[in-house]
Design an enzyme around this catalytic site. Structure first.
Site, short mmCIF file in Angstrom:
data_model
loop_
_atom_site.label_atom_id
_atom_site.label_comp_id
_atom_site.label_asym_id
_atom_site.label_seq_id
_atom_site.Cartn_x
_atom_site.Cartn_y
_atom_site.Cartn_z
N LYS A 265 13.21 15.63 2.66
CA LYS A 265 13.33 16.09 1.27
C LYS A 265 12.37 15.29 0.38
CE LYS A 265 16.46 16.78 -2.56
NZ LYS A 265 17.78 16.72 -3.13
N GLU B 290 11.61 6.17 8.56
CA GLU B 290 11.75 6.59 9.96
C GLU B 290 10.94 7.85 10.22
OE1 GLU B 290 14.23 5.89 7.88
OE2 GLU B 290 15.91 4.87 8.89
N GLY C 7 20.26 16.75 0.63
CA GLY C 7 19.80 16.60 2.02
C GLY C 7 20.81 17.10 3.04
N ARG C 8 22.08 16.70 2.88
CA ARG C 8 23.08 17.08 3.88
C ARG C 8 23.54 18.53 3.73
NH1 ARG C 8 24.59 13.21 0.57
NH2 ARG C 8 26.29 13.47 -0.91
N GLU D 9 29.21 10.90 3.84
CA GLU D 9 28.18 10.62 2.82
C GLU D 9 28.58 11.27 1.49
OE1 GLU D 9 23.77 9.84 3.78
OE2 GLU D 9 23.71 11.83 2.90
N HIS E 256 40.50 13.53 28.30
CA HIS E 256 40.52 12.54 29.38
C HIS E 256 39.98 11.20 28.90
CE1 HIS E 256 41.56 15.68 32.29
NE2 HIS E 256 40.85 16.45 31.48
N LYS F 227 18.61 -0.16 2.96
CA LYS F 227 17.19 0.25 3.00
C LYS F 227 16.33 -0.77 2.27
CE LYS F 227 17.65 5.30 2.72
NZ LYS F 227 17.41 6.47 1.87
#
Ligand code: F6P
Length: 512
Positions: free
Chosen positions: A194, A200, A253-254, A339, A370, A484
């Site tokens: 965005k 990263e 963003g999400r 978030e 399990h 950050k």
């Protein structure tokens, strides 16, 4: 919560209830399943939302509806769809529904124009107009990766038009794995961010360009598509304007997989199916916008969420998908819910004195049975569970596979509720199951593109509804900033840190 908050008296009333056991609720009300199960119809098929195995009662629902009123839920929902500011700390709207055609007219029109541009590029790739494209490496992180990864994994198993790899982690191991699976001569790179500044993503994108160049591709940047709300930054970075697919700043963003961030989804499953996914989400938008109170499945789910988190003190909520194709849904929901609602102040900046978002976790059934279900059945934590399954199988093997899968899904919900004792004399405490443990079941007719869209939109609106009931802002995420900044400070080498961090940096050879 201050006493002057109109929600305070409603919470007071809510907190006075003593919940009868679930089995008693069923015994006392033969209409319970009908009252708490709602089917949302899609163009093809539909989804059943069954909240009857939660402790919601008529009384609770009446009072939660009062809570919604005291929280100005209708007005907040109107603002959301009208494209008005619902993110006060950043002065922004949250217009993900406009990407699906439900929202402010001008935003819907803008989204349509941007989508048409994306369609041209996607179809050009499928038609071979950009040369042979067999692989797409989609580079992004957080909201710029989790939605695409989920949808590609869920929908492109049978027929992937292009082999898509979603890479998010800065750990080079992730990118190397994608390189190993792709032929550089037929690989495109999508850089999804965005802001187009995330360290990263930009570092991985540089390495991908280098990989193309080192492997004989003469014009590596000619292979890059940028998906961003900051097109000017993508131009600066060297992406040709014709291959920049912008989206609006008002899309969080999400909440962005419906925008150009969904490019890899369309590339993998084809344009028609991408649009079906948007259509499914639009159907859920209309349901959320137009349905009042307890009949609104997103709001009803939020009522139960509030019941367990705030009144019963549950610190987590779990989602188990009895469908291998939804293996990435818990990861996706972790960002969406944690978030959005992992906050400690109200939308007005007042500290909250109640728990906000629970910790979302989960996995796939039957695997999880399990592994972690021991704790769900006999542990000391109360964990409300969502089960998600599809009536139609995703496989073509012996129908026994799917029958066993579904049977187990329903059996787990029943067992959590009923409890019992597995010992011969019914008295061994180690074999005792307390029962009365709540679950909800989301049962899809089929897991196709339209259904996935509706399922994701359901969770978006449930998250928003929870935020409104708590009076918090679901659309900012300042909590990610401090770490950050500190990473940047470490890189800059100027700031000094606590003794432990300094020692770690030294041990790793990152400082002297
Ligand atoms: O650090 C969190 C975050 O800002 C998320 O909210 C977002 O989805 C992700 O990083 C990626 O940001 P961008 O799309 O700007 O690269």
């Amino acid at each position: 919560m201050s006493l002057s908050d109109p929600r305070a008296p409603v919470w007071k009333k809510l907190s006075l209830h003593r919940d009868p056991p679930l089995l008693e609720l069923f015994a006392d009300d033969p209409q319970r399943v009908e009252k708490l199960s709602t089917r949302v119809e899609l163009d093809e098929g539909g989804i059943l939302f069954d909240w009857s195995k939660t402790h919601l009662t008529d009384l609770y629902l009446d009072e939660f509806e009062e809570l919604a009123e005291a929280s100005q839920f209708d007005e907040m929902r109107r603002k959301l769809f009208a494209g008005e500011v619902v993110n006060p700390t950043e002065g922004r709207a949250a217009e993900h529904s406009a990407l699906r055609g439900v929202g402010k007219d001008s935003s819907v029109e803008e989204a349509e124009a941007l989508r048409a541009r994306m369609q041209l590029l996607v179809e050009a790739i499928h038609e071979g107009a950009l040369g042979e494209v067999k692989h797409l490496i989609h580079i992004g992180i957080g909201g710029s990766a989790l939605g695409p990864a989920l949808a590609v994994d869920a929908l492109s198993r049978d027929l992937s038009l292009v082999d898509v790899h979603v890479v998010s982690n800065i750990d080079g191991v992730a990118l190397e794995a994608a390189f190993a699976a792709c032929d550089p001569a037929t690989t495109m790179i999508a850089v999804a961010s965005k802001t187009f500044t995330t360290i990263e993503t930009m570092t991985n994108a540089q390495s991908a360009l280098k990989w193309l160049a080192q492997n004989g591709v003469s014009d590596p940047s000619g292979r890059v598509v940028a998906l961003t709300a900051a097109p000017e930054k993508a131009v600066e970075w060297g992406v040709d304007e014709t291959r920049i697919l912008p989206f609006s700043e008002s899309v969080g963003g999400r909440y962005s997989l419906w925008s150009s961030i969904g490019f890899p989804i369309a590339v993998a499953i084809g344009w028609e199916d991408f649009e079906l996914m948007l259509q499914g989400a639009a159907t859920m938008d209309a349901h959320f916008r137009d349905t009042e109170g307890r009949d609104n499945v997103c709001l009803r789910a939020a009522f139960a969420d509030q019941l367990y988190t705030r009144l019963r003190g549950c610190e987590t909520r779990a989602v188990f998908c009895y469908d291998e194709r939804l293996g990435l849904l818990p990861d996706y929901l972790q960002q969406l819910e944690m978030e959005s609602n992992g906050k400690r102040v109200t939308a007005e900046g007042e500290p909250v004195d109640f728990p906000t978002a629970p910790i979302t976790w989960g996995g796939v059934g039957t695997d999880a049975q399990h592994a972690v279900f021991q704790l769900l059945h006999q542990g000391t934590h109360l964990v409300p569970v969502d089960f998600i399954a599809s009536i139609a199988p995703g496989d073509e093997l012996d129908p026994a596979h799917h029958q066993i899968l579904l049977t187990n899904c329903f059996a787990q919900g029943a067992a959590l509720m009923a409890g019992g004792n597995m010992s011969a004399d019914g008295k061994d405490p180690a074999r005792a199951f307390p029962g009365d443990r709540p679950s909800a079941t989301i049962l899809c007719d089929d897991l196709d593109s339209e259904t996935l869209g509706a399922l994701i939109a359901f969770h978006e609106h449930r998250t928003f509804a929870n935020a409104v009931l708590m009076g918090i802002n679901a659309f900012d995420q300042f909590g990610v900033e401090l770490g950050k900044k500190m990473a940047k400070d470490i890189e800059g080498g100027e700031a000094s840190f606590d003794a432990s961090t300094e020692a770690l940096l030294k041990a790793a050879g990152l400082s002297e």
